[in-house]
Design an enzyme around this catalytic site. Sequence first.
Site: not given
Ligand code: GRF
Length: 206
Positions: A13, A107, A109
Amino acid sequence: MKKSIVVFASGTGSNFKNIIKKIKLHRLNAQVNLLVSNNSNCKAIDFAKRNNIETFVYNSKIYPNDLNQDILLQNLNQYKVDLILLAGYMKKISKTIVRFYKNKILNIHPSLLPKYGGKGFYGMKVHEAVYKNQDKKSGATVHFVDENYDTGPILLQKEISLLPSENSLTIAKKVLDIEHEIYFQGVSLFCSDKIHWKKGKLLIEE
Ligand code: GRF
């Protein structure tokens, strides 16, 4: 008017935490009303609880018959929802929800979409592929969510160059820093009503 945000996260998160940090610093005119997670033990849930943000754990173990995610939608409908942020959410959002919240789900990515997007490309899988292919650049993408994986309209993208000495872990760290930066920028555009839609095309107000 403050925008009401719901965040979906499954893991650490850090993107969620970064959005909360920006709200606390008054850099975003918004509030996060709910954190949804499929994983009751994740750090994102802990963080939400410590920050008095309501949480909802939703997964197929708890709701085995909710194939269209109607229960999730009912739950969301109890809140004012201007924007949904997927921040490391590992489950697919149903068509029902995507249609109900059209142009309201973002989202983040960890690649330069459309490269390394689609089913199976998530988290370290993306960075390992970038490393294996000896790509000279990577980056992150903020996009609106449509009914498929990683194919919705792109809001922002930022590139980083990679050194030959890079490995998948150093790539992941560099990309995550960029994610925090551009997710905040994207949310900020949304919260200041700078995103417009014309005949299904996304326009950003200068
Ligand atoms: C990130 O790399 C995001 O792009 C992907 O999942 C990861 C989440 O990281 N969808 P975090 O939980 O926000 O640290």
